[in-house]
Motif scaffolding. Structure first.
Motif: not given
Length: 146
Positions: A20-37
């Motif tokens: 769950x922690x890895x998934x939360x980190x992955x989701x957070x990173x995905x949101x950050x990457x989407x914003x950067x994109x």
């Protein structure tokens, strides 16, 4: 045996919590990457707009430069014709009757002034053109990076 099952349940819960922690980190990173994109896409749109504007300005400068070249050529032809008229051996009085010398001198000064002004304008347009080329190249590189 109950202890064994309890330890396995604990182990599986710990694994689930880590997942769950890895998934939360992955989701957070995905949101950050989407914003950067999103930001980079907006920058790309802005760069494209600026490149199109710079391209239009360059075309306008090139047209103006061509018009200036034509004017310079016409002025040089007129000046050459005036010099040739002065070298044809016309007697001073005959030349004076055709056109007062002060008019010819004034026209020569005017033509030289126009020629100099047009050369300065040409130089300025060439400098602006080079600057424009550098801007377009940097925009093109920026577009390639994204």
């Amino acid at each position: 045996e109950l202890d064994h099952w309890l330890s396995r349940v604990r182990e599986k819960r710990e694994q689930a919590n880590r997942a769950d922690a890895r998934l939360a980190d992955g989701l957070r990173e995905t949101r950050d990457l989407r914003e950067e994109l999103r930001i980079h896409r907006a920058d790309l749109d802005l760069l494209r707009t600026e490149a199109e504007q710079a391209s239009r300005e360059r075309a306008q400068w090139e047209d103006q430069l061509e018009a200036s070249r034509c004017c310079v050529q016409q002025l040089e032809k007129r000046l050459l014709a005036l010099h040739r008229a002065g070298q044809t051996g016309l007697d001073h009085h005959e030349a004076r009757r055709r056109r007062p010398i002060s008019d010819v001198e004034r026209e020569c000064r005017d033509l030289r002034g126009q020629r100099d002004r047009l050369r300065r304008e040409k130089d300025m347009l060439e400098r602006l053109g080079k600057e424009h080329e550098r801007e377009v190249e940097s925009l093109a590189r920026a577009l390639q990076v994204t």
